[in-house]
Motif scaffolding. Structure first.
Motif: not given
Length: 325
Positions: A28-45
Motif C-alpha cells: 500500500s502506498t500509504s505504508d511507504q516512506q518517501d526518501i530523497q537520494i542526493i548523489t554527487w557523481r552518480g549512483m555508486t555501490p
C-alpha cells in the motif's frame, strides 16, 4: 535560463528502485516512506548497498533521485526549485561532503538527513559531535582517521618520507591533507605536500611536474576526493608505479592507488541504511544516533591487483582481511 533536470537512472537501477518501492507488487502506498537520494557523481555501490539493506530491513519506500554532477550550483538550484517537496520527505540521503554541506546549509525543515561517504564530519563542519550529531543529520564516516591509516601503513610498509597529494579546490581534500601532515609530523615522518588540480589546462605539463615531486617520497598519500575519481586517468599517470601509494578510499584503488584501509562503498551504504532504519522504523531523531565509524581492527586492506609494489608489502597484520581489486 537555468533548468533543473532530475537525472534519469539506468534501467537496472530503476528496476531496483521499483522492487524496493513495491515489494511483492502489492504494498500500500500509504505504508511507504518517501526518501530523497542526493548523489554527487552518480549512483555508486554506496547507494546500491543502502537500497539493498533497506529492502532487507523491510522498509517499503518511494525513492526520488537527484544527481548534482559534482556541482554545488546545480544542487542549490534543485533545492530551491523543490523546497516544498523536499520538506515532505520522510528522509534525505546524501553522498559526500559537498552534497551534505550544501543541503544542510540550505535547510529542509525538520526532515532527517543521513549522509554517507564523508571523510571528516567534524572537520568539514557537518556536525559538532560524533556521538550526539547536530544539524538534524547523522550518517556514516567514510574512512579511518589519518592517525590510524599512517600507523597501519607503517605495519605493512615502513617509510620515512610521505608525499600528500591533494586538490586545493576541494575543502574535504585540504582538510584531510592537513590532518595527514599533522599526524606525520607527530610520527616524525618527513612530509611533502603536492597540489594536484585535475582540471588544469596544460594537463601533460602538470602530470610531469607532479610525478617528479612524488618520486622524491617513500610513499604517497592520496586524499579522498571526487575530483580524483573523475580524472582517474590523470591520477594513474601521476602516481609513480614503483612507489607505494595509500588512500582512505577503496574506490581509488581501482584508479591506480596501491592500497587502502577501510571498508567497501557497498558496506558503507549498508551501514547508512541501518541508521536510516532507526529513524524510519524506530522514530529516533538523528541527534540520538551516533555517526557510524569503521573499526580499525575490522578494517580491510584493499590492494590493487596490478600494483607492481604489492609483493613488497608485509601482510602479516591482515591475515584474513586482504582484498585484491
Amino acid at each position: 535560463m537555468f533548468q533543473i533536470i532530475e537525472k534519469t537512472l539506468t534501467l537496472l537501477l530503476m528496476a531496483s528502485f521499483l522492487c524496493l518501492a513495491f515489494p511483492g507488487g502489492g504494498a500500500s502506498t500509504s505504508d511507504q516512506q518517501d526518501i530523497q537520494i542526493i548523489t554527487w557523481r552518480g549512483m555508486t555501490p554506496a547507494e546500491q548497498g543502502f537500497l539493498s539493506r533497506l529492502s532487507e530491513l523491510g522498509i517499503s519506500a518511494k525513492y526520488h533521485h537527484f544527481d548534482a554532477g559534482r556541482s554545488e550550483t546545480n544542487l542549490a538550484g534543485f533545492l530551491r526549485a523543490n523546497r516544498s517537496e523536499l520538506e515532505k520527505r520522510g528522509l534525505i540521503y546524501t553522498f559526500g561532503t559537498s552534497a551534505t554541506n550544501t543541503l544542510l546549509n540550505f535547510g529542509v525543515g525538520n526532515v532527517p538527513v543521513v549522509f554517507n561517504i564523508v571523510s571528516d564530519p567534524i572537520g568539514n563542519n557537518i556536525t559538532l559531535s560524533m556521538h550526539m550529531p547536530t544539524r538534524g543529520a547523522t550518517g556514516v564516516k567514510q574512512s579511518l582517521s589519518a592517525e590510524v591509516i599512517l600507523q597501519l601503513l607503517e605495519q605493512v610498509y615502513p617509510y620515512e618520507t610521505i608525499a600528500v597529494l591533494f586538490d586545493p579546490r576541494e575543502p574535504n581534500s585540504t582538510t584531510e591533507a592537513d590532518k595527514v601532515t599533522n599526524v606525520a609530523d607527530v610520527l616524525e615522518k618527513q612530509t611533502l605536500r603536492v597540489r594536484f588540480i585535475p582540471d588544469v589546462e596544460d594537463a601533460e605539463l602538470h602530470v610531469e611536474l607532479m610525478r617528479s615531486q612524488l618520486e622524491a617520497a617513500d610513499v604517497v598519500y592520496v586524499t579522498s576526493t571526487s575530483s580524483f575519481v573523475q580524472k582517474a586517468y590523470l591520477l594513474k599517470q601521476i602516481l609513480p608505479p614503483n612507489i607505494v601509494s595509500v588512500t582512505a578510499s577503496p574506490a581509488l584503488v581501482d584508479h591506480g592507488v596501491s592500497l587502502a584501509f577501510g571498508e567497501a562503498y557497498w558496506q558503507r551504504g549498508e551501514a547508512a541504511a541501518e541508521l536510516a532504519a532507526e529513524i524510519l522504523l524506530n522514530g529516533k531523531s538523528p541527534s540520538e544516533i551516533s555517526i557510524n565509524e569503521i573499526k580499525a581492527n575490522e578494517s580491510i586492506l584493499f590492494i590493487g591487483k596490478t600494483s607492481p609494489v604489492a609483493d613488497r608489502l608485509d601482510l602479516s597484520a591482515f591475515p584474513d582481511r586482504v582484498k585484491h581489486r
